[in-house]
Motif scaffolding. Structure first.
Motif, PDB file in Angstrom:
ATOM      1  N   TRP A 175       0.810  -1.144   0.146  1.00 63.86           N
ATOM      2  CA  TRP A 175      -0.066   0.184  -0.144  1.00 63.86           C
ATOM      3  C   TRP A 175       0.970   1.190   0.050  1.00 63.86           C
ATOM      4  N   LYS A 176       0.626   2.294  -0.514  1.00 60.59           N
ATOM      5  CA  LYS A 176       0.967   3.500  -0.746  1.00 60.59           C
ATOM      6  C   LYS A 176       0.950   4.331   0.457  1.00 60.59           C
ATOM      7  N   TYR A 177       1.611   4.139   1.526  1.00 61.66           N
ATOM      8  CA  TYR A 177       1.725   4.976   2.647  1.00 61.66           C
ATOM      9  C   TYR A 177       2.739   4.424   3.297  1.00 61.66           C
ATOM     10  N   ALA A 178       3.169   5.498   4.254  1.00 60.23           N
ATOM     11  CA  ALA A 178       4.529   5.327   5.032  1.00 60.23           C
ATOM     12  C   ALA A 178       4.978   3.934   5.477  1.00 60.23           C
ATOM     13  N   ALA A 179       4.165   3.314   6.161  1.00 59.56           N
ATOM     14  CA  ALA A 179       4.449   1.632   6.714  1.00 59.56           C
ATOM     15  C   ALA A 179       4.941   1.159   5.404  1.00 59.56           C
ATOM     16  N   GLY A 180       4.000   0.803   4.367  1.00 57.91           N
ATOM     17  CA  GLY A 180       4.501   0.035   3.299  1.00 57.91           C
ATOM     18  C   GLY A 180       5.727   0.378   2.582  1.00 57.91           C
ATOM     19  N   GLU A 181       5.671   2.088   2.266  1.00 55.90           N
ATOM     20  CA  GLU A 181       6.952   2.540   1.591  1.00 55.90           C
ATOM     21  C   GLU A 181       8.305   2.252   2.235  1.00 55.90           C
ATOM     22  N   GLN A 182       8.241   2.381   3.655  1.00 53.71           N
ATOM     23  CA  GLN A 182       9.347   2.150   4.569  1.00 53.71           C
ATOM     24  C   GLN A 182       9.859   0.744   4.556  1.00 53.71           C
ATOM     25  N   ALA A 183       8.800  -0.271   4.587  1.00 53.86           N
ATOM     26  CA  ALA A 183       9.188  -1.781   4.756  1.00 53.86           C
ATOM     27  C   ALA A 183       9.753  -2.097   3.194  1.00 53.86           C
ATOM     28  N   VAL A 184       9.163  -1.471   2.238  1.00 51.76           N
ATOM     29  CA  VAL A 184       9.937  -2.074   0.893  1.00 51.76           C
ATOM     30  C   VAL A 184      11.411  -1.246   0.981  1.00 51.76           C
ATOM     31  N   ASN A 185      11.349  -0.094   1.508  1.00 51.02           N
ATOM     32  CA  ASN A 185      12.936   0.498   1.605  1.00 51.02           C
ATOM     33  C   ASN A 185      13.865  -0.240   2.427  1.00 51.02           C
ATOM     34  N   GLY A 186      13.251  -0.902   3.412  1.00 57.46           N
ATOM     35  CA  GLY A 186      14.109  -1.653   4.373  1.00 57.46           C
ATOM     36  C   GLY A 186      14.503  -3.085   3.883  1.00 57.46           C
ATOM     37  N   PHE A 187      13.519  -3.522   3.168  1.00 58.03           N
ATOM     38  CA  PHE A 187      13.943  -4.800   2.348  1.00 58.03           C
ATOM     39  C   PHE A 187      14.925  -4.712   1.066  1.00 58.03           C
ATOM     40  N   ALA A 188      14.860  -3.485   0.349  1.00 57.26           N
ATOM     41  CA  ALA A 188      15.628  -3.118  -0.750  1.00 57.26           C
ATOM     42  C   ALA A 188      17.230  -3.018  -0.086  1.00 57.26           C
ATOM     43  N   ASP A 189      17.186  -2.066   1.166  1.00 58.28           N
ATOM     44  CA  ASP A 189      18.475  -1.992   2.012  1.00 58.28           C
ATOM     45  C   ASP A 189      19.323  -3.219   1.948  1.00 58.28           C
ATOM     46  N   ALA A 190      18.800  -4.185   2.474  1.00 61.47           N
ATOM     47  CA  ALA A 190      19.499  -5.529   2.778  1.00 61.47           C
ATOM     48  C   ALA A 190      19.335  -6.033   1.323  1.00 61.47           C
ATOM     49  N   PHE A 191      18.802  -6.210   0.515  1.00 63.06           N
ATOM     50  CA  PHE A 191      18.686  -7.140  -0.599  1.00 63.06           C
ATOM     51  C   PHE A 191      19.695  -6.494  -1.478  1.00 63.06           C
TER      52      PHE A 191
END
Ligand code: PHB
Length: 395
Positions: A178-194
């Motif tokens: 979903w396009k809101y803070a939680a979803g976008e930040q989660a995706v960024n966290g995943f991308a950080d490590a991946f």
């Protein structure tokens, strides 16, 4: 007059009456502590309704274990259904702070609502304990002495999942949320490590909160053919997404990963579609933690269902509040003393004991879990004693 002064004036009058009455009472009664007014601002309707209820149950379970009091103080509850609606958040928080004059705001689930709520808490200097919402800013650039969290940052479980996805040999991923803070930040966290481990995120897909029309996104994922998919969904939306992912035939061809909110409290409603999913979260079923065993049997006895991560976070919010109240045994709730005690507390959580970072966020193990029946069975630790980087917190 600001709220703190207003309250002090009222308390002084109450105090004078108290002294007069106290002269006639036995010592114990004269020293009776003022009650603590707790404002619960949580969702009780909408896609996150079950989450708000679990947090409330967990909080009240801890208070019940303490004989219905916290540090010798009676607990008075003021409750607002925030509907996970950011547009109503400021007004809802003000109802608790200005109208009800609560001592502590406990809430909420939705990151956008929590951001507005925390502004009210900062401006009015009201103590706030966040029992879920993971908005990174709350313990990052917007961190504040009076704002605490007993849950996680959106970054934490997502980062751990990205690490595991890379370790499992995946090279490409598509994310959806979903396009809101939680979803976008989660995706960024995943991308950080991946990405940090050499992986590539082919595309970041989003849809508006709390939409559940997933079909076009599933079609796009099928045509992009990534090695893995990472999503952030929770509550009712998570149930619909996992069922749709399975029905589209993708579950057997493209591994689905998520922060554990996808499968916490939702596996039953998924009716088998979630079986086998791997997720990362600060809680799991089957932990070898003595506190967890007691917590779970008491929860099941009281509420006739199994607890989930939300119930744990609510329970721990009450524990953290007690740590603060322990420092102000009688009389006025002196906030400075409470904050100091809360900052140095070790929370004896069902997830395993944890302490708080300087930014007031849990430093905690993030477990890797596998869905089996209605349980998210612990498989291992995806990231041990993980602290959020708390970028931008000056405190
Ligand atoms: C959030 O909005 O921060 C949020 C909501 C539901 C979850 C986790 C995080 O399960």
């Amino acid at each position: 007059m600001n709220k703190e002064h207003g309250r002090t004036a009222v308390r002084s009058i109450v105090g004078l009456v108290g002294v007069a009455v106290g002269a006639m009472l036995p010592l114990a009664a004269a020293h009776a502590a003022e009650k603590v007014k707790v404002g619960l601002m949580l969702p009780y309707t909408g896609t996150y309704a079950a989450l708000g209820t679990a947090i409330t149950n967990g909080f009240k379970q801890y208070v019940a274990e303490q004989g219905g009091m916290l540090a010798g103080r009676e607990v008075e509850y003021f409750v607002v259904d925030d509907e996970s609606n950011p547009a109503k958040a400021t007004e809802n928080a003000n109802k608790l702070v200005k109208r009800d004059e609560v001592d502590v705001l406990v809430g909420t689930v939705h990151s956008g609502v929590a951001l507005a709520m925390a502004k009210v808490a900062r401006d009015s200097k009201t103590l706030m304990i966040i029992p879920n919402a993971g908005a990174d800013e709350l313990t990052g650039p917007l961190c504040a002495p009076n704002v605490f969290r007993t849950s996680f940052t959106n970054w934490q479980p997502a980062y751990a999942m990205g690490k595991v996805a890379a370790e499992r040999g995946h090279k490409t991923a598509v994310t959806l949320t979903w396009k809101y803070a939680a979803g976008e930040q989660a995706v960024n966290g995943f991308a950080d490590a991946f990405k940090g481990a050499g992986g590539k995120v082919l595309k970041q897909l989003t849809l508006p909160f709390p939409g559940v029309e997933f079909q076009p996104y599933l079609t796009e994922i099928a045509s992009l053919k990534p090695d893995a998919v990472y999503v952030f969904f929770a509550g009712g939306g998570a149930v619909k997404f996992v069922k749709d992912y399975d029905a589209a035939g993708l579950k057997s061809s493209i591994p689905l990963y998520s922060s554990g909110f996808l499968t916490d409290g939702t596996l039953g409603a998924m009716g088998g579609a979630g079986e086998g999913l791997l997720t990362a979260l600060q809680y799991a079923d089957g932990l070898d933690v003595a506190k967890d065993k007691d917590f779970r049997s008491a929860y099941a006895a009281s509420y006739k269902m199994q607890p989930d991560v939300y119930a744990v976070q609510g329970y721990d919010a009450a524990q953290l509040l007690k740590s603060g109240l322990d420092a102000v045994k009688t009389g006025k709730l002196e906030q400075g003393a409470m904050i100091k005690a809360m900052e140095s507390a070790t929370i004896d959580s069902p997830r395993g004991a944890f302490t708080l970072s300087k930014a007031h966020n849990p430093v905690q193990d993030i477990y890797l879990r596998k869905a089996e029946g209605e349980e998210n069975k612990v498989v291992g630790v995806a990231a041990g004693k993980l602290a959020d980087p708390a970028r931008g917190c000056r405190m």
